[in-house]
Design an enzyme around this catalytic site. Structure first.
Site, short mmCIF file in Angstrom:
data_model
loop_
_atom_site.label_atom_id
_atom_site.label_comp_id
_atom_site.label_asym_id
_atom_site.label_seq_id
_atom_site.Cartn_x
_atom_site.Cartn_y
_atom_site.Cartn_z
N GLU A 185 0.82 -1.21 0.00
CA GLU A 185 0.00 0.00 0.00
C GLU A 185 0.86 1.27 0.00
OE1 GLU A 185 -2.82 -0.37 3.22
OE2 GLU A 185 -4.19 -1.53 1.98
N GLU A 207 -6.58 -7.58 -1.06
CA GLU A 207 -7.21 -7.52 0.26
C GLU A 207 -8.70 -7.22 0.10
OE1 GLU A 207 -5.40 -5.11 3.25
OE2 GLU A 207 -3.39 -5.94 2.93
#
Length: 917
Positions: free
Chosen positions: A217, A286
């Protein structure tokens, strides 16, 4: 097996309808559905067998714009997130098996740098951190592996997975174009890659690893670092590619990932995500199927219907690889919970709960979804470009996957094409009737119907056919006690015996010896503790004159200690007495203090409750106090204590003496607990207990305590804290339609965020187990209880208009029309090692209510209870055909439901299962 036919009719039954319908009742178990997947690899070792490999015939992993290719074949892959250190190695096989049974093809995990390199150059890969063993267990089950090396993890894990020693390297800045950081990161990533190669765990070596991730991320924070961030991202990508692993690398939430790196999506919904290149497949690293909880907050839940909707939409709109974050969440044992203020449980509302049980209906509903998607896989991988798109209404649409042109306005029967379709209704409020393939389909709000054959609906995301399971904490009989006989059944213990005796030891406030030191100024918490303890004491002296005392008396006021910012907990002591506390993440503290004339000892306690795990510049976040520390309200003005001489003491005396360890019991002065010791702050408590019988997971209730830490046989369970969530914010019911956020479906308002704490069975012995607590604020240990968790109540309600069981699809060898002639099934299942001991409700007709609140309607087949009991009681699982053929027709021309509620008990508590009816 499910008996679908019988050679001859059985004799009549005294229950009403003849027993012929029982040919549709499951006696022992129901089918485990596993649709065959294209390109399935041959496995070398037997499934479920741990070995040194190889586990598969070596295969290559590649990708194109449509999907990841396994051995040259496109695959639609479902992945289950499981973090190995959040369970014990003894739990791993069962968890992996539940992932596989639930339809997962892949297991995903982060790698936790601070667990594997607790000190620079000193590596640890044992016990819960035995990564190689975990990967091998996954391979032994015939599953693939997605290794997210990072090495930054976030993951609500302490310091995001970074080792604290990293921040002490001169000149270091994390996650940017910084040579000291890049050198350490490359060393660790290379260490992990080399270990996987040495163990032959990559796909081309016959191992299970098919994907790996570098960074995590980073796109969320890259702009904070300017051009240095861009350079670092490109360096990380090239560094990873240079390790020659032979499989694809991923960067999640990285829209500018280089061409050779797959950029992927992390979110509650990823159907609208598109990778940054046509050459890359659509991957969801995710899928947040739940959320984490903070101390003092409610518990988040994500409905199964919405989770299924998100996944179905992802595959409908071109997705090919989806990973549940989390499929099993587990426990933040010891001090691994992240910050700020994240709880010890990492249950995450995942399909497999913290204790390893199936969370129903979420697990079962998603399993059915995965089966339906696998049935569509031949059509999904056959489409090279975009699927056929059909607008069905203002908020309804279809995506049709086929190996040929489909005439969507006519029936698909007999056309010979491979064809699957997804019909979506994204309206949050209204049902919709849509016309396609020459027939009408009814779509509930916010739902997707999946048609594996472009004709029959196999699954709809809003229609749940899986059972509901109600977990319970219940006392198990204590194991045989050895030298300590139960002398007292403590209040609230409900049958789980402790020894009947508690001992206490008082903790010292402030300086207790060891490596204490004095220096001028306020030091940053982590620079002193190196995260060896949550606790850091600061002590100084304040001289108070007679004039000061008279001034405060005349004003009827007290002076106050002010600190500009504190995190996570700060406590203020004056002359050995607690004056007050503050909780928060970099919040101000103002505490009135009562001084006496002369020299006063002022002690501050800084407490960490998980280091910051997310955001830019983590190495600068630190802990403790920031800004000025001063006394206000004095007659001659404020006193700035920031630059005073402070004495520092790391940790607790009992902590560093290890009085929680069985072999260190002589290191503390324990005395029998007296009434005055109850609710006493800064107190150590200990007792002995016997393990409950059986194999069910064990939990300890600590809701009667305040805040502290708990050890069992020297193992740190984690932090506990009975901080209560706000009264508001939890709806009485949760409506699944509409976009989900973590605050949408919360529970536990007005209650402590966590009261029950997992004790792994592997940490227990039959008797003489040592429980040690350090209590900071005051609690009542006499109300602690030890219980086992299991699913006690299971229930389900299925309409005769529900879809045929998905197992029917896999049994068909030709023709599509046969599927809609098979009746739906109601399925019930207890935990492993448990049996259905009682049917508490059963009605075929028009029952009302829901689980634990069923009641008969005006229409009811009187034989229902007897038939269901005969089929289910004494078995671990059963399935019952929902049709008039089984129960008779109690009310003609009325659509009927079958509702059943049952109780489960450990297998020793019921009769032996029958070999046949």
């Amino acid at each position: 097996t499910l008996l679908l036919a019988m050679a001859a009719s059985p004799p009549p039954s005294r229950f009403g309808p003849p027993l012929l319908p029982l040919l549709l009742l499951l006696v022992v178990g129901y089918f485990t559905v596993s649709a065959s997947a294209a390109g399935e690899l041959s496995q070398v070792v037997g499934r479920g067998t741990e070995s040194d490999g190889p586990y598969f015939e070596p295969f290559n992993v590649s990708y194109d714009h449509r999907a990841v290719r396994i051995g040259g074949q496109r695959r639609m892959l479902v992945s289950a997130g499981v973090h190995y250190p959040r369970a014990t190695p003894e739990m791993w096989p069962s968890i992996i098996a539940k992932c596989k049974e639930g339809g997962a093809d892949v297991i995903e995990t982060y790698v936790f740098w601070n667990g594997h390199e607790p000190a620079k150059g000193q590596y640890y890969f044992e016990d819960r951190f035995d990564l190689v063993r975990f990967v091998k267990l996954v391979a032994a089950e015939g599953l693939f592996f997605f290794l997210r090396i990072g090495p930054y993890a976030c993951a609500e894990w302490n310091f995001g997975g970074f080792p604290v020693w990293l921040r002490d390297i001169p000149g270091i800045e994390f996650r940017t174009d910084n040579e000291p950081y890049k050198a350490e990161m490359e060393t660790f990533v290379t260490k992990i890659v080399d270990m996987m190669k040495a163990e032959k765990l990559y796909s081309w070596q016959g191992g299970p690893i098919i994907l790996q991730q570098i960074e995590n991320e980073y796109g969320n924070i890259q702009s904070k670092y300017g051009q240095a961030g861009k350079r670092y991202m490109q360096w990380a990508a090239q560094m990873a590619l240079g390790l020659d692993t032979g499989i694809p690398w991923v960067m999640c939430r990285q829209t500018d990932a280089p061409e050779q790196i797959l950029d992927t999506c992390n979110a509650f919904y990823c159907d609208g995500f598109e990778p940054n290149s046509y050459n890359k497949p659509k991957i969801w690293t995710e899928d947040w199927d739940g959320w984490y909880a903070d101390w003092g907050g409610p518990l988040p839940h994500r409905p199964a219907e919405d989770s299924a909707f998100a996944v179905a939409r992802f595959y409908q709109r071109g997705g090919s690889f989806q990973n549940y974050y989390m499929y099993f969440g587990g426990t933040n044992f010891a001090r691994t919970a992240g910050g700020p203020l994240q709880i010890t449980s990492y249950d995450y509302d995942a399909p497999v709960n913290e204790y390893g049980f199936l969370r129903q209906p979420k697990w079962g509903h998603l399993k059915d979804l995965h089966t339906a998607i696998k049935l569509c896989e031949p059509a999904l991988i056959a489409v090279d470009g975009s699927p056929q798109y059909v607008k069905l209404g203002s908020m309804q649409e279809a995506h049709v996957y086929s190996n040929g042109k489909v005439q969507t306005n006519r029936s698909m029967t007999g056309n010979g094409l491979i064809c699957s379709a997804f019909l979506a209704n994204i309206d949050e409020h209204k049902y919709a009737s849509v016309w396609i393939f020459g027939k009408s389909y009814n779509l509930p709000p916010w739902s997707v119907s999946i048609l594996p054959d472009c004709e029959n609906v196999a699954f709809n995301t809003a229609r749940v056919g899986a059972q509901t399971s109600i977990f319970t904490f219940e006392s198990g009989s204590p194991s045989h006690s050895s030298r300590h006989k139960p002398s007292l059944l403590l209040p609230g213990v409900h049958g789980s015996y402790f020894s009947g005796t508690w001992w206490t030891s008082k903790e010292i406030f402030g300086t207790w010896g060891g490596e204490s030191f004095a220096t001028q100024g306020i030091l940053e918490h982590l620079n002193v503790t190196k995260d060896t303890s949550d606790y850091l004491w600061y002590t100084t002296s304040v001289n108070i004159s007679d004039e000061d005392v008279r001034f405060w008396s005349s004003k009827g006021d007290l002076p106050a200690l002010k600190i500009d910012q504190i995190r996570d907990v700060a406590r203020v002591f004056v002359n050995g007495e607690l004056a007050g506390s503050q909780v928060g993440h970099w919040v101000s503290l103002k505490q009135p203090v009562q001084f006496v004339q002369g020299l006063n000892k002022l002690t501050l306690l800084s407490e960490i409750v998980g280091l910051q795990n997310y955001g830019a510049f983590l190495e600068k976040d630190g802990a403790g106090f920031r800004g000025q520390v001063k006394l206000t309200g004095l007659p001659n003005g404020d006193i700035d204590l920031t630059h005073s001489v402070w004495t520092y003491q790391v940790g607790l005396k009992g902590e560093f003496s290890m009085i929680y360890a069985p072999e260190k019991q002589a290191c503390a002065e324990w005395s029998g607990m007296q009434i005055d010791d109850i609710l006493s702050p800064f107190t150590w408590y200990k007792t002995m207990f016997d393990a409950p019988k059986g194999t069910d997971p064990v939990a300890i209730y600590l809701g009667s305590m305040g805040k502290g830490q708990a050890w069992v046989n020297g193992n740190l369970i984690g932090r506990y804290w009975s901080l209560v969530a706000p009264e508001s914010g939890c709806p009485t019911s949760c409506n699944y339609p509409g976009a989900y956020s973590e605050s949408k479906c919360q529970s536990n308002c007005g209650m402590p965020t966590q009261s029950w704490y997992h004790i792994p069975r592997e940490w227990l012995q039959e008797s003489d187990n040592l429980l040690v607590l350090f209590e900071e604020t005051g609690g009542d240990p006499s109300k602690i209880s030890l219980e086992v968790q299991y699913t006690k109540t299971i229930c389900s309600r299925i309409s005769e208009s529900y879809y045929p069981p998905l197992s029917a699809w896999s049994r068909l060898t030709s023709g599509r029309v046969l599927v809609d002639t098979i009746a739906p099934e109601l399925r019930l299942r207890c935990d492993d090692g448990h049996l259905i001991t009682k049917i508490t409700f059963a009605s075929y007709g028009t029952p009302s209510g829901g689980c634990q609140n069923f009641s008969e309607g005006k229409c009811h087949a009187s034989s229902t209870l007897a038939l269901v009991s005969e089929a289910c009681v004494g078995n671990n699982e059963c399935a019952i055909s929902v049709s008039n053929d089984v129960f008779g027709d109690p009310c003609r021309r009325v659509v009927k439901d079958l509702a059943v509620e049952a109780e489960c008990s450990p297998s020793s508590a019921t009769k032996e299962p029958r070999a046949e009816m």
